[in-house]
Every structure is written in C-alpha cells, then in structure tokens.
Design a protein around this motif. Structure first.
Motif, PDB file in Angstrom:
ATOM      1  N   ARG A 160       0.831  -1.214   0.000  1.00 29.13           N
ATOM      2  CA  ARG A 160       0.000   0.000   0.000  1.00 29.13           C
ATOM      3  C   ARG A 160       0.862   1.259   0.000  1.00 29.13           C
ATOM      4  N   GLY A 162       3.938   1.504  -1.103  1.00 29.40           N
ATOM      5  CA  GLY A 162       4.881   1.540  -2.210  1.00 29.40           C
ATOM      6  C   GLY A 162       6.255   1.000  -1.882  1.00 29.40           C
ATOM      7  N   ASP A 175      -8.960  -3.643   0.146  1.00 25.45           N
ATOM      8  CA  ASP A 175      -8.481  -2.301  -0.166  1.00 25.45           C
ATOM      9  C   ASP A 175      -8.734  -2.000  -1.648  1.00 25.45           C
ATOM     10  N   GLN A 177      -7.415   0.088  -3.509  1.00 32.36           N
ATOM     11  CA  GLN A 177      -6.188   0.442  -4.216  1.00 32.36           C
ATOM     12  C   GLN A 177      -5.382  -0.782  -4.627  1.00 32.36           C
ATOM     13  N   ILE A 178      -5.728  -1.935  -4.072  1.00 34.73           N
ATOM     14  CA  ILE A 178      -4.908  -3.125  -4.262  1.00 34.73           C
ATOM     15  C   ILE A 178      -5.655  -4.168  -5.090  1.00 34.73           C
ATOM     16  N   TRP A 296      -0.845  -6.397  -5.510  1.00 32.01           N
ATOM     17  CA  TRP A 296      -0.066  -5.266  -5.996  1.00 32.01           C
ATOM     18  C   TRP A 296      -0.977  -4.040  -6.076  1.00 32.01           C
ATOM     19  N   ARG A 297      -0.384  -2.876  -6.083  1.00 34.84           N
ATOM     20  CA  ARG A 297      -1.160  -1.649  -6.227  1.00 34.84           C
ATOM     21  C   ARG A 297      -1.657  -1.522  -7.670  1.00 34.84           C
ATOM     22  N   LYS A 298      -2.909  -1.131  -7.814  1.00 39.11           N
ATOM     23  CA  LYS A 298      -3.492  -1.014  -9.141  1.00 39.11           C
ATOM     24  C   LYS A 298      -2.808   0.053  -9.990  1.00 39.11           C
ATOM     25  N   ASN A 300       0.386   0.733 -10.011  1.00 40.21           N
ATOM     26  CA  ASN A 300       1.774   0.394 -10.287  1.00 40.21           C
ATOM     27  C   ASN A 300       1.886  -0.087 -11.726  1.00 40.21           C
TER      28      ASN A 300
END
Length: 344
Positions: A160, A162, A175, A177-178, A296-298, A300
């Motif tokens: 989250r 980074g 989450d 974002q993930i 992973w973060r979307k 990224n």
C-alpha cells in the motif's frame, strides 16, 4: 558567540561554475570522426555530411569550449594535446549515452530494473511462490530482485505504501487500491506433538480438542483469518480454545508444537518443513480453505511487475491443472506427508 565569516575573497559561484557549454551530441560525433581519421574529407564521407559543413561544425565546437582541438596541416589535420584528451572523453560520453538509451529501452520492456517482492516464509517452502521467484530469476538475470520475508499484514502495508511492488499473502484484502490474484489454495490442518494423546485418535473432530492446549497467532497480525478460524471452531463445538502461547508465523508455531507446548492450526503447506516431532492431522469437521494471493497496487505500471504477475498467473494455472486428482491433492497429500514423517 560565533565570529562573522569574511566572504570578500571567496569566488562567486558563477566564477567557480561557469555557464554550461551549449553543444549537442552531433558535435561530439563529428569531432570523434574527424579525430579518428584526422582528415575532414574521409570523416565527411563516413558521416555522410558535406565537408564544409563538417569543418564549420568543428570550428563552432572549438569556439564554444575555447580550445583548439586540431593542428591544421597542409594535408589534413592532427589532434592537438587538448584534442587527444577531448577525444577520449567524447568516446566515453557517446558510449555512456548509447548504453543509457539501451538500458532505458530495456527497462521500458521490463528486462532490467528493480522488483521488490514480499512473501510469507511458509508459503515459500513449496509451490507457486518459490517457483515464481525461481523462474523470474532465471528469465530475468539482470533484474535486481529484492525479497522480503514478512507476515501478511506487514506485506499489505508495504504494498500500500509503495515499499513493495508485489507480495504473496494469506490474508485477503478489500483495499480498493490493491489488486490480487489467487495463486494457491491450502487447507487448515492440526499440528500435533508426535506423542500427544490427540495424535492417537483415529478420527479427529473439533470437540475432541476442548481440553487441549493451543499455540495460536495474534489477531492483530491476521484479523480476518483469526476470526474465520474461531468461527469455524465454534461451529464444531470448540467454542473457547485454550490458548497458552502465541506466535507470529507458522514456522515458529511448528517449533513450539515440537517442544510440546500444545497443538496448532497451520496450513497444510507446512508439511514441507514439518519437524520430526510433529504430525499433521486433518480435522474431519474443519473445512477452512486458506488462499495465497499475489497482491499489488493497481496504479503500479512497472513493466517488470507486469512480467512477474504474468509468470505467477501461468504457474498458478499450470499447477492447478496438474494437481487436479494429482498425488498432492486434498486428503491424499496429508496421508503421503504423514507416511514420510512416520518413515523418519
């Protein structure tokens, strides 16, 4: 009190660092060609430019840096002392620029760079996680693969924030974002000291463990799985497990079980590193799948990450197809693992 510093004799920054020289890479290429041939005509042919234009460019370069780079001869030119030094530096600069362009292109294609991957220790013993790391290292030898062994909750926070590009976790995350893909599914089994009375039961149910001491994990590290496990135990009659010791990871839990401190619920993947003093048993009325997800973060957009995720997807699919009805599926896996333990 500090004394004042006299700056009257200190050169100004503008005198120490004059204005940058305004030149282009083509000037360096032109100079290198003339310097290597020591002849304007041959250099012009090699560069496919007109000789007068090439001569004019070299003169502009000399005016720009304030140094005569060539001694003019009746037939051709000869590098001056300054020109010889400048030639070596120009070759190095052009080489560095070419290599930088190649590295940038390779980084854009996900061939070089740095990839930071997190994992839980028990998930790395066998299966998709170690296979993914091993295959990525084999196919991307120039990538700086930085690995971190952390508990699942710490990995989620690192992704989250980074600090990690991707991670293999046991804990599902909501989450937004993930993103995540499930790469493996394990089953929860009971780790028991080999000489413990529970290990002699032919059929093992949750209600048989009411008077048994447990090694558990702290809720703060795996809140979702902690609650799921307690709910499953309660449905089977184990409403209040007698927890005598806590441990943050499954390797430590197995170690404590081998010391006889109690029994512990662990993933069946622990069979690959199970101590000799511990047996793994299926609990008949405990059906609790435990998934391993790659997260992973979307946002990224790393090409290296995209390559790693594609490899993990392929390995997960291949392993799933191979294990359907295979020797390590379901209860049969535990029987084989138990036979290996007994043989020791």
């Amino acid at each position: 009190m500090d004394s004042a510093v006299d700056l009257s004799n200190t050169p100004s920054l503008s005198k120490q660092y004059p204005e940058p020289i305004d030149m282009e890479l083509r000037h360096l290429r032109y100079f290198v060609a003339v310097g290597e041939d020591e002849h304007y005509g041959r250099a012009a042919q090699r560069l496919r430019v007109a000789q007068p234009a090439l001569s004019s460019q070299i003169q502009d370069l000399e005016r720009e840096i304030g140094v005569q780079l060539f001694d003019r001869l009746p037939r051709g030119v000869r590098l001056s002392a300054a020109g010889k030094v400048f030639l070596e530096d120009c070759r190095r600069i052009l080489k560095d620029v070419n290599e930088a362009a190649i590295r940038a292109e390779r980084a854009a294609r996900g061939i070089i760079g740095t990839l930071r991957v997190g994992f839980t220790e028990s998930a790395s013993w066998h299966g998709v996680v170690p296979d993914s790391l091993r295959e990525f290292r084999r196919t991307h030898p120039e990538v700086d693969l930085q690995l971190s062994s952390l508990i699942s909750q710490e990995q989620i926070e690192a992704v989250r924030s980074g600090r990690l590009d991707t991670a293999f976790v046991y804990v599902p995350t909501a989450d937004p974002q993930i993103a995540e893909i499930v790469v493996e599914s394990h089953h929860v089994v009971l780790a028991i000291p080999r000489l413990h009375p529970v290990s002699r039961l032919k059929k093992l149910r949750l209600r048989d463990l009411v008077e048994t001491d447990f090694v558990w994990f702290p809720r703060r590290h795996h809140p979702a799985n902690y609650d799921r496990l307690l709910q499953a135990c309660s449905r089977g009659g184990l409403t209040n497990p007698r927890i005598v010791q806590q441990a943050v990871d499954q390797a430590t839990m197995l170690s404590l079980v081998s010391c006889g401190l109690g029994v512990a619920f662990v993933a069946d993947a622990t069979r690959w590193r199970c101590p000799e003093e511990v047996v793994l048993r299926k609990v008949d009325d405990l059906r609790l799948p435990l998934t391993v997800s790659c997260i992973w973060r979307k946002d990224n957009r790393s090409p290296l990450l995209a390559r790693f995720l594609e490899g993990a997807r392929q390995l997960a699919g291949t392993r799933k197809r191979r294990e359907i009805g295979g020797p390590w599926s379901g209860t049969k896996a535990l029987r084989v693992a138990k036979s290996l333990q007994d043989a020791r």
